[in-house]
Design a protein around this motif. Structure first.
Motif, short mmCIF file in Angstrom:
data_model
loop_
_atom_site.label_atom_id
_atom_site.label_comp_id
_atom_site.label_asym_id
_atom_site.label_seq_id
_atom_site.Cartn_x
_atom_site.Cartn_y
_atom_site.Cartn_z
N GLY A 45 0.83 -1.20 0.00
CA GLY A 45 0.00 0.00 0.00
C GLY A 45 0.86 1.25 0.00
N LEU A 46 0.53 2.16 -0.89
CA LEU A 46 1.17 3.47 -0.87
C LEU A 46 0.08 4.47 -0.54
CD1 LEU A 46 3.19 3.33 -4.18
CD2 LEU A 46 4.10 3.23 -1.88
N ASN A 47 0.28 5.24 0.49
CA ASN A 47 -0.76 6.21 0.77
C ASN A 47 -0.18 7.59 1.03
OD1 ASN A 47 -0.13 6.22 3.67
ND2 ASN A 47 -0.89 4.12 3.53
N TYR A 48 -1.01 8.55 0.80
CA TYR A 48 -0.60 9.94 0.96
C TYR A 48 -1.64 10.66 1.81
CZ TYR A 48 0.62 14.73 -0.11
OH TYR A 48 0.97 16.04 0.00
N ALA A 49 -1.16 11.23 2.91
CA ALA A 49 -2.09 11.84 3.86
C ALA A 49 -2.56 13.20 3.36
CB ALA A 49 -1.40 11.98 5.20
N LEU A 50 -3.88 13.36 3.36
CA LEU A 50 -4.46 14.67 3.04
C LEU A 50 -5.04 15.20 4.34
CD1 LEU A 50 -6.51 13.72 -0.13
CD2 LEU A 50 -4.33 14.91 -0.11
N LYS A 60 -5.29 15.53 8.50
CA LYS A 60 -5.13 14.65 9.64
C LYS A 60 -5.90 13.35 9.51
CE LYS A 60 -4.15 15.42 14.25
NZ LYS A 60 -2.77 15.08 14.05
N HIS A 61 -7.02 13.39 8.81
CA HIS A 61 -7.88 12.22 8.82
C HIS A 61 -7.91 11.46 7.49
CE1 HIS A 61 -9.37 13.20 12.77
NE2 HIS A 61 -9.57 14.45 12.38
N PHE A 62 -7.80 12.21 6.42
CA PHE A 62 -7.97 11.57 5.11
C PHE A 62 -6.65 11.12 4.52
CE2 PHE A 62 -12.19 13.51 4.87
CZ PHE A 62 -12.89 12.44 4.33
N ALA A 63 -6.70 10.05 3.78
CA ALA A 63 -5.52 9.63 3.02
C ALA A 63 -6.01 8.99 1.73
CB ALA A 63 -4.71 8.64 3.82
N VAL A 64 -5.27 9.21 0.66
CA VAL A 64 -5.57 8.49 -0.57
C VAL A 64 -4.55 7.37 -0.70
CG1 VAL A 64 -6.70 10.32 -1.84
CG2 VAL A 64 -4.23 10.16 -1.90
#
Lengths: 191, 475
Positions: free
Chosen positions: B428-433, B435-439
């Motif tokens: 999994g690669l994720n990017y935080a948008l 504090k709560h959201f991440a894509v």
């Protein structure tokens, strides 16, 4: 000797235990070296730390051909010189042809501890200290020193002479009086 | 001169062997510096390995898809996802670029905010550190202090925000919050208090908590299959070893620690295979010459279908061996013909079915996963490894024939188990948008651990590579 080889190869493969052993073996002596080149013990500690990091980083390139102590000592001296080069821009060359000769007997020196002597060396102006150490302790000649420190041979010579004079005066001032009565005549006789 | 040398000798004798025990903190400093270098090197390895793995996965996926788009004709109505499959190889490298760009951007943002907000406090800390160590004995320690502070300071604004927002009883404070207020309260004490409070908050938030997510996954599905010899002799020939499709679902994760999470959820996925047993490929041309019925559009150059079938077996319809199992048809599909297979006198019910067009079998699954996620990197850009098992329920089982008459549902595959199990591995690669959201972008491989067909003659295990793309919300 075999043990040292083992420790060195352990350090080369990054083993913590070996690094610690090597440090225990050489740190006191190398701290002695660093103290001579530094203006105070804090600078000496910094140089010792930096030197050992270099030792551990480059120990893989040590080929067991020369003396290991010589190698490690060379690194410490280099770190000290590097620090000196960074910190001190060149001072104008002083003409030191006319320094009054100070007579200090061996016996006065004998009565001073190494620690006290190092404290006096640390008080020397940085470049005098460097030249004095390189010439007197490391046994370099003026040509080598001039290349190492990017100064002329003449400067190296005059720096050394000046360093000697300052040291002698300081030693005489601080310790000469105590020794005067008992050893002064002996000193004259000897010379 | 002689005297001078004498003095030099005396000094050398005195100093040459001189040694002094360095203070303990020197060794500590050396160790921590070496550890730092080791860690950096290790992180670099992890970073490179992860990047290489992602590139490899993307490459494999792209390779499959691009191979497929050449072979496949858009024949199935059910498979509306053909366009996505064509886009896929183009999409994944682009996504990677975006990831990298975003990463760099994030890096600069961090640096900027450090400089803007915390320049003075760093200086303060430096002074504090030096005062604490008056003998100037520990330059390395003070350096560490300076180095450690900016990280804490960086998130200071966020921390203030977090404290206010989590402290829900204090709504008025949250409303009053603004940049200038925070700037005014920049004193060392307040900072320390805020940092301590926030550490508590963060510990609570980070150690345990829930994350929900929704993903959509263009994917590629295929299978591994084996059959016993007598079954295989009369089996259809696969025209295409795999197909593109779309899946997706929702997930729930529970953080059990700083790095570990347990995940479940519900996902939908589709798998299938096609058969266009052309004259040239399987049934011999001579067979067809003997057995062709009058209306058969027999042309060696036109892809068509012919296969041995059993008629009237078990009292119903026509059954035909396919890769995934026996296809049971209630009646002869439109556009297809059945001819008696005269040679096979051993088996009175053996006939040959032939038709222009392509047979396909489609299975639909609802999967309930149990995954473990391990966070390798937990920064603005995160990397996770995930693995686990799924309970896969077959909710759709249909067979189709696509010919001049359109796509006909001709029956289903026999002996398909309702409950099956599969294993999943992914990155999994994720990017935080915020504090709560991440894509997130998660390539996953899902492989069925058991044959989904219970017929002992057939071993059919679908697998699926999906690029799960979605969002996560962390409570």
């Amino acid at each position: 000797m075999e043990d040292l080889k083992k420790i060195i190869s352990g350090c080369a493969s990054g083993k913590k235990r070996a690094q610690e052993q090597l440090y225990q073996l050489f740190a006191p002596k190398m701290f002695g070296v660093c103290l001579r080149y530094a203006k105070d013990s804090t600078e000496a500690e910094d140089n010792l730390q930096e030197g050992f990091i270099k030792v551990f980083q480059n120990i893989g390139s040590f080929r067991h051909e020369g003396s290991f102590e010589g190698w490690i000592r060379r690194i410490m001296v280099n770190v000290s010189l590097e620090k000196f080069r960074k910190q001190h821009v060149l001072h104008p060359v002083e003409d030191v042809s006319i320094y009054e000769g100070q007579n200090v007997s061996d016996d006065i020196l004998a009565g001073i501890s190494a620690k006290e002597l190092i404290a006096e060396i640390q008080q020397l102006p940085p470049r005098y200290r460097m030249v004095f150490n390189l010439f007197v302790i490391e046994g370099m000649n003026h040509q080598e020193i001039s290349e190492e420190m990017k100064i002329t041979v003449g400067t190296s010579k005059s720096n050394l002479a000046r360093a000697r004079e300052i040291l002698k005066r300081r030693v005489k001032e601080l310790y000469g009086d105590i020794e005067k009565t008992s050893n002064y005549t002996a000193g004259w006789v000897k010379n | 001169m002689g005297k001078k040398l004498n003095i030099d000798d005396s000094i050398r004798e005195k100093l040459d062997g001189f040694s002094a025990a360095p203070p303990l903190h020197v060794w500590d400093g050396i160790q921590s510096q070496l550890d730092g270098q080791r860690k950096k090197r290790r992180m670099a390895y992890v970073g490179w390995i992860s990047a290489a793995a992602v590139v490899l996965l993307a490459f494999i996926a792209g390779w499959y898809f691009s191979g497929k788009s050449v072979v496949e004709e858009p024949v199935m109505v059910q498979q509306q996802t053909t366009p996505e499959s064509n886009q896929e190889p183009a999409v994944s490298p682009q996504d990677k670029n975006i990831e990298i760009a975003v990463d760099q951007l994030a890096g600069t943002q961090e640096i900027n905010s450090n400089e803007e907000n915390n320049y003075e406090t760093i200086a303060d800390n430096k002074i504090l550190a030096e005062v604490e160590l008056p003998a100037q004995q520990n330059k390395s320690e003070s350096r560490q202090v300076i180095a450690a502070r900016p990280e804490e300071n960086y998130s200071f604004l966020h921390r203030i925000e977090a404290i206010f927002t989590t402290n829900q009883s204090n709504v008025s404070l949250a409303k009053k919050r603004n940049e200038t207020k925070i700037q005014e309260s920049f004193t060392a004490d307040k900072m320390l208090i805020a940092a301590n409070l926030q550490n508590l908050n963060e510990q609570k938030q980070q150690e345990h908590g829930w994350i929900v997510g929704a993903q959509i996954s263009p994917g590629y599905s295929s299978h591994s299959a084996s059959h016993n010899e007598s079954y295989a002799r009369n089996m259809t020939y696969e025209s295409d070893n795999g197909g593109s499709n779309i899946g997706g679902g929702i997930s729930v994760q529970y953080k059990t620690g700083k790095r570990l999470r347990v995940e479940s959820g519900i996902y939908y996925a589709k798998d299938g295979q096609k058969a266009d047993n052309s004259f040239n490929l399987f049934a011999s041309r001579n067979d067809m010459l003997y057995e062709a019925a009058p209306n058969a559009s027999y042309d060696a150059s036109t892809p068509g279908f012919s296969n041995v079938v059993q008629t009237g077996s078990g009292g119903s319809g026509i059954s035909m061996n396919s890769t995934a199992g026996v296809i049971e048809m209630e009646s002869t599909p439109r556009g297809a013909n059945i001819a008696a297979k005269l040679e096979s006198s051993k088996d009175a019910t053996a006939d040959v079915l032939y038709a222009d067009g392509e047979f396909s079998q489609v299975f639909e699954f609802v999967e309930v996963p149990l995954y473990i996620r391990y966070s390798v990197l937990d920064k603005k850009v995160g990397i996770e490894l995930l693995g686990g098992i799924n309970a896969g329920f077959v909710i759709g089982n249909n067979a189709y024939l696509d010919n001049n008459y359109g796509v006909q549902n001709i029956g289903s595959t026999a002996d398909i188990s309702t409950l099956n199990f599969s294993g999943t591995l992914g990155i999994g690669l994720n990017y935080a948008l915020g504090k709560h959201f991440a894509v997130a972008l998660e390539p996953r491989l899902n492989y069925y651990l058991n044959s989904i067909n219970s017929n002992p003659d057939v071993d059919y295990r679908p697998y699926r590579i999906g690029i799960y793309t979605g969002v996560y919300y962390e409570f």
